[in-house]
Scaffold this motif. Structure first.
Motif, short mmCIF file in Angstrom:
data_model
loop_
_atom_site.label_atom_id
_atom_site.label_comp_id
_atom_site.label_asym_id
_atom_site.label_seq_id
_atom_site.Cartn_x
_atom_site.Cartn_y
_atom_site.Cartn_z
N GLU A 96 -3.03 -17.20 11.32
CA GLU A 96 -2.35 -15.97 10.94
C GLU A 96 -3.20 -15.17 9.96
N LYS A 97 -3.07 -13.86 9.98
CA LYS A 97 -3.83 -12.99 9.07
C LYS A 97 -2.89 -12.45 7.99
N PRO A 98 -3.37 -12.35 6.75
CA PRO A 98 -2.57 -11.72 5.70
C PRO A 98 -2.40 -10.24 5.99
N PHE A 99 -1.32 -9.67 5.47
CA PHE A 99 -1.05 -8.26 5.75
C PHE A 99 -0.51 -7.55 4.51
N PHE A 100 -0.57 -6.23 4.57
CA PHE A 100 0.02 -5.37 3.55
C PHE A 100 1.33 -4.81 4.10
N GLU A 101 2.20 -4.38 3.20
CA GLU A 101 3.42 -3.68 3.60
C GLU A 101 3.39 -2.28 3.02
N CYS A 102 3.96 -1.35 3.78
CA CYS A 102 4.09 0.03 3.31
C CYS A 102 5.55 0.44 3.56
N PHE A 103 6.25 0.79 2.49
CA PHE A 103 7.65 1.14 2.60
C PHE A 103 7.82 2.66 2.66
N VAL A 104 8.53 3.11 3.69
CA VAL A 104 8.69 4.54 3.96
C VAL A 104 10.18 4.85 4.09
N VAL A 113 0.86 -1.17 0.00
CA VAL A 113 0.00 0.00 0.00
C VAL A 113 0.90 1.23 0.00
N ASN A 114 0.52 2.25 -0.76
CA ASN A 114 1.31 3.48 -0.85
C ASN A 114 1.02 4.39 0.33
N ILE A 115 2.06 4.99 0.87
CA ILE A 115 1.85 5.85 2.03
C ILE A 115 0.98 7.06 1.69
N TYR A 116 1.03 7.51 0.44
CA TYR A 116 0.22 8.68 0.08
C TYR A 116 -1.27 8.36 -0.05
N ASP A 117 -1.62 7.08 0.00
CA ASP A 117 -3.03 6.68 -0.01
C ASP A 117 -3.60 6.54 1.39
N ILE A 118 -2.75 6.70 2.40
CA ILE A 118 -3.17 6.49 3.79
C ILE A 118 -3.66 7.78 4.42
N ALA A 119 -4.84 7.72 5.02
CA ALA A 119 -5.40 8.88 5.70
C ALA A 119 -5.11 8.86 7.20
N ASN A 120 -5.09 7.65 7.78
CA ASN A 120 -4.91 7.55 9.22
C ASN A 120 -4.26 6.23 9.59
N VAL A 121 -3.50 6.24 10.69
CA VAL A 121 -2.83 5.04 11.20
C VAL A 121 -3.19 4.86 12.66
N GLN A 122 -3.40 3.62 13.08
CA GLN A 122 -3.67 3.34 14.48
C GLN A 122 -3.07 1.99 14.86
N GLU A 123 -3.04 1.69 16.13
CA GLU A 123 -2.53 0.40 16.57
C GLU A 123 -3.47 -0.71 16.10
N SER A 124 -2.89 -1.89 15.84
CA SER A 124 -3.67 -3.04 15.41
C SER A 124 -3.78 -4.04 16.55
N ARG A 125 -5.00 -4.41 16.88
CA ARG A 125 -5.18 -5.39 17.96
C ARG A 125 -4.80 -6.79 17.50
N PHE A 126 -4.60 -6.99 16.20
CA PHE A 126 -4.23 -8.29 15.66
C PHE A 126 -2.72 -8.51 15.67
N ALA A 127 -1.96 -7.46 15.96
CA ALA A 127 -0.49 -7.55 15.94
C ALA A 127 0.02 -8.12 17.26
N ILE A 128 0.93 -9.07 17.18
CA ILE A 128 1.54 -9.63 18.39
C ILE A 128 2.71 -8.76 18.83
N PRO A 129 2.66 -8.20 20.03
CA PRO A 129 3.78 -7.39 20.51
C PRO A 129 5.05 -8.24 20.61
N PRO A 130 6.21 -7.65 20.39
CA PRO A 130 7.47 -8.41 20.45
C PRO A 130 7.67 -9.19 21.74
#
Length: 204
Positions: A193-201, A90-107
């Motif tokens: 496991e859930k599929p995910f997108f990557e955004c390179f910045v 996903v392109n960063i310029y297409d993103i309007a908002n970012v928030q924490e994901s409850r599906f992400a496993i903390p390190p």
């Protein structure tokens, strides 16, 4: 959110995961400018992936890669194909908002999951702060997992690796893939496991 605001949010609110190949990854959820919600997105700096691609291209072009004898000259094309046509981005310029994901496993939780349960399969049970236990399993990716509504990996209090939950809520150790397959009906639902997108910045 601007790119600067997104980077500031990620660095200030999300503990990154470390990957020896791709470098640091920040797991989050995003809303695109058209309102589309993506619950699982990993933000990365592209530098390590670029370096890996250049190195692999050179290896294949020189005929010195570990796959050279098997690919019979098609290695370079296959490597290019892998880097330019695989994966969800996903392109960063297409993103309007970012928030924490409850599906992400903390390190700190992921570190408690010890190794593969069987070849290409990892199973574990997570206990939450309400004392409920849930079964999880993955064939590959460890970054995001499905969860019931109102559950969050931040509320995990204990991880038991290499086990499942029976329908009687008993811990069942993994014995073999054959045993697992034959007795699967006796086990509780396994969250995958859930599929995910990557955004390179660049500046992350």
């Amino acid at each position: 959110m601007t790119e600067i605001e997104i980077i500031k949010f990620l660095k200030g609110n999300i503990e990154p995961i470390q990957d020896n190949i791709y470098g640091l990854g920040f797991c989050a959820s995003v809303t695109l400018k058209d309102g589309t919600f993506l619950p699982c997105v990993i933000f990365r700096n592209p530098q390590k992936l670029i370096e890996l691609a250049i190195r692999r291209f050179k290896e294949e072009q020189s005929g010195k890669s570990i796959f050279a004898s098997k690919t019979k000259g098609l290695g370079y094309r296959e490597i290019v194909k892998t880097f330019v046509t695989k994966g969800n981005c996903v392109n960063i310029y297409d993103i309007a908002n970012v928030q924490e994901s409850r599906f992400a496993i903390p390190p700190n939780v992921a570190k408690q999951i010890h190794g593969e349960t069987a070849m290409s399969w990892t199973a574990f049970v997570a206990e939450f702060n309400d004392k409920r236990k849930l079964s999880f399993g993955t064939s590959w990716n460890m970054e995001f997992f499905d969860l019931p509504n109102d559950y969050d990996f931040k509320n995990v209090t204990n991880i038991i690796s290499g086990v499942y939950l029976s329908k009687d809520n008993e811990i069942v150790p993994h014995k073999s893939i054959t045993d697992f397959t034959n007795n699967k009906e006796q086990l509780q639902y396994i969250h995958r496991e859930k599929p995910f997108f990557e955004c390179f910045v660049e500046n992350l």
